[in-house]
Design a protein around this motif. Sequence first.
Motif, PDB file in Angstrom:
ATOM      1  N   SER A   1      -3.886   3.262   3.577  1.00  0.00           N
ATOM      2  CA  SER A   1      -2.444   3.254   3.786  1.00  0.00           C
ATOM      3  C   SER A   1      -2.027   4.423   4.670  1.00  0.00           C
TER       4      SER A   1
ATOM      5  N   PRO B   1      -5.498  -0.878  -3.045  1.00  0.00           N
ATOM      6  CA  PRO B   1      -5.487  -1.167  -1.610  1.00  0.00           C
ATOM      7  C   PRO B   1      -6.900  -1.471  -1.120  1.00  0.00           C
TER       8      PRO B   1
ATOM      9  N   THR C   1       0.809  -1.223   0.000  1.00  0.00           N
ATOM     10  CA  THR C   1       0.000   0.000   0.000  1.00  0.00           C
ATOM     11  C   THR C   1       0.841   1.271   0.000  1.00  0.00           C
TER      12      THR C   1
END
Length: 181
Positions: free
Chosen positions: A59, A55, A35
Motif C-alpha cells: 500500500s 493486502p 489497503t
Amino acid sequence: MTKYPQKTIGELCNIIKGETGISSATPGEYPLVVTAKERKTSATYQFDTQAVCIPLVSSSGHGKKSLNYVHYQEGKFALATILAAVIPKKHDEIYAAFLNSNYGIRNAISYTTGVGSSQGNLNVNRVRPYVIPLPPLAEQKAIVEKVDYLIKIIDQLEAQIKHRKQLAEELMPTVLTETFE
C-alpha cells in the motif's frame, strides 16, 4: 516451545481473494476494505462474517516492501481485489480478531514478505503453512481485549504528543522574541 497447541493458518482458516474493484465500486452502505488506513464503501458485499483482511500488494507504492493496514472486519463487507480475507473455519476454535494480533496473521505477513523482489507482494500460499499458537478461545479474547486497550492508550499518547508539539511550535516565536529582547 509454546505451551499451546500449534496449527497452521491453512488448517484454521480459509483464505479468499477480494472481488471488488476499488475504482469501479458503487459507494453504498457496506464497508469496502482497501489497503489504505480508512475504508471506503460499497453498494454490495462479498462477506458476512468475521475476517482479517490482508493486502496482497504494497500500500506504500512500487518498490516498497511494506504491507501496511491489516484490517479486522466483521459483518457484511466488500473486499478489494488486492486483498484477501482470512476467515476462521471454526469460530469456536479461533477468534478472528486474535488472528489480527502479532501471534497470527501480522507475524506471518512480516515473515513471508521478507523474501523476493523489492515490491511488497504477498503470496497467500506462503501464509497457509505458517504455524501459530492456539490458546483456548477465552484466552484469545482476553489477549485481543488487552491489545485493544493498549492501542487506545497509545492513540491517546500520540494525540497528546501531537498537541504538545503544536503548542511548542506556537510558543517558539514568543520565546525567541523574549530571549533576544
